[in-house]
Design a protein around this motif. Sequence first.
Motif, PDB file in Angstrom:
ATOM      1  N   VAL A  57      79.435  45.009  27.263  1.00 35.76           N
ATOM      2  CA  VAL A  57      79.541  46.245  26.502  1.00 35.76           C
ATOM      3  C   VAL A  57      78.166  46.835  26.212  1.00 35.76           C
ATOM      4  CG1 VAL A  57      80.175  47.198  24.249  1.00 35.76           C
ATOM      5  CG2 VAL A  57      81.777  45.730  25.478  1.00 35.76           C
ATOM      6  N   VAL A  58      77.222  46.003  25.813  1.00 40.48           N
ATOM      7  CA  VAL A  58      75.886  46.499  25.489  1.00 40.48           C
ATOM      8  C   VAL A  58      75.211  47.076  26.726  1.00 40.48           C
ATOM      9  CG1 VAL A  58      73.574  45.772  24.765  1.00 40.48           C
ATOM     10  CG2 VAL A  58      75.580  45.000  23.499  1.00 40.48           C
ATOM     11  N   SER A  63      85.682  49.027  22.219  1.00 43.01           N
ATOM     12  CA  SER A  63      85.101  49.752  21.086  1.00 43.01           C
ATOM     13  C   SER A  63      84.796  48.816  19.921  1.00 43.01           C
ATOM     14  CB  SER A  63      86.049  50.861  20.627  1.00 43.01           C
ATOM     15  OG  SER A  63      86.224  51.826  21.638  1.00 43.01           O
ATOM     16  N   LYS A 122      81.662  46.824  20.700  1.00 44.35           N
ATOM     17  CA  LYS A 122      80.461  47.648  20.523  1.00 44.35           C
ATOM     18  C   LYS A 122      80.127  47.830  19.037  1.00 44.35           C
ATOM     19  CE  LYS A 122      80.874  52.129  20.979  1.00 44.35           C
ATOM     20  NZ  LYS A 122      80.457  52.722  19.671  1.00 44.35           N
ATOM     21  N   TYR A 125      77.031  50.390  27.554  1.00 40.66           N
ATOM     22  CA  TYR A 125      76.838  51.451  26.562  1.00 40.66           C
ATOM     23  C   TYR A 125      75.394  51.954  26.537  1.00 40.66           C
ATOM     24  CZ  TYR A 125      76.920  53.783  21.980  1.00 40.66           C
ATOM     25  OH  TYR A 125      76.803  54.693  20.960  1.00 40.66           O
ATOM     26  N   PRO A 149      83.636  53.774  26.301  1.00 38.57           N
ATOM     27  CA  PRO A 149      84.479  52.560  26.284  1.00 38.57           C
ATOM     28  C   PRO A 149      85.524  52.546  27.385  1.00 38.57           C
ATOM     29  CG  PRO A 149      84.074  53.292  24.049  1.00 38.57           C
ATOM     30  CD  PRO A 149      83.476  54.343  24.950  1.00 38.57           C
ATOM     31  N   GLU A 154      80.145  40.913  24.815  1.00 39.92           N
ATOM     32  CA  GLU A 154      79.112  41.738  24.189  1.00 39.92           C
ATOM     33  C   GLU A 154      78.054  42.149  25.202  1.00 39.92           C
ATOM     34  OE1 GLU A 154      77.375  40.059  20.711  1.00 39.92           O
ATOM     35  OE2 GLU A 154      79.071  40.641  19.443  1.00 39.92           O
TER      36      GLU A 154
END
Length: 242
Positions: A190-191, A219, A222, A194, A201, A187
């Motif tokens: 991804v955070v 994905s 997220k 993003y 992604p 996480e």
Amino acid sequence: MSSQNELSLLTFRSLCDRCRQESERFFAQKEHDPRFCYELFRRAFVHGNELAWECLYDRYQKLVLSWVTRHALYAGLGEEASYFMNRAFEKMWQGIPADNFAKFPDLKSLLRYLQMCTHAVMVDFARWKEQAHLWDRATQVNDGEDEYDPFATIMDPDMRPEREVAHQEMQAILWQRLNDLCNSEKEHLVVHGYFVLDLKPRQIFDIHSEHFADVREVSRTKDNFLARVRRNDEFREFLENA
């Protein structure tokens, strides 16, 4: 006499020439001897030999440039490839004190570290450059859906210059809150990719493929994170009071 002692007796010019020859054989996918280039690294880091470092810089700059230009972040950074190449060499130089050189047993481990330095300086630059974009990106978390937008209350498209310092401070606080809500390393990756780096992604997966099975997992990670943020009353209160 050991192989290491024999190498240590070579003149700098002979060593540099052999490193060049063996490197050319390596890039031509021919049998090669990595000991000569490794000895140059040893002289550079253990003995602080500037000539050895200059020879290595000349020998490997094209390799580092290729890593830079193939990197998923490069196209959006707005800097010349040579800038990141130089930063990568600097990071490597600063990251290996003489006492730690023994942790790198061969040329392959040293080049792997140089590649890691290349990735690190590009990610750091992207994070610095795109930090402000966190706010604009955050307004899109609902993808047009008519549901509560947990970030919209702190957005101010007409921000005046005198509020810029406060705005930057709030960015840092918000990013820390987002970090605190992450439940795993996946996480966090991804955070950060993003929100801070504005990556898709696919790009996140390209950079962190060792952490994810495929793009769909990126994905899902997220989407699950954003769903949890929307349900978090404490985070909603923080944004409302920001």
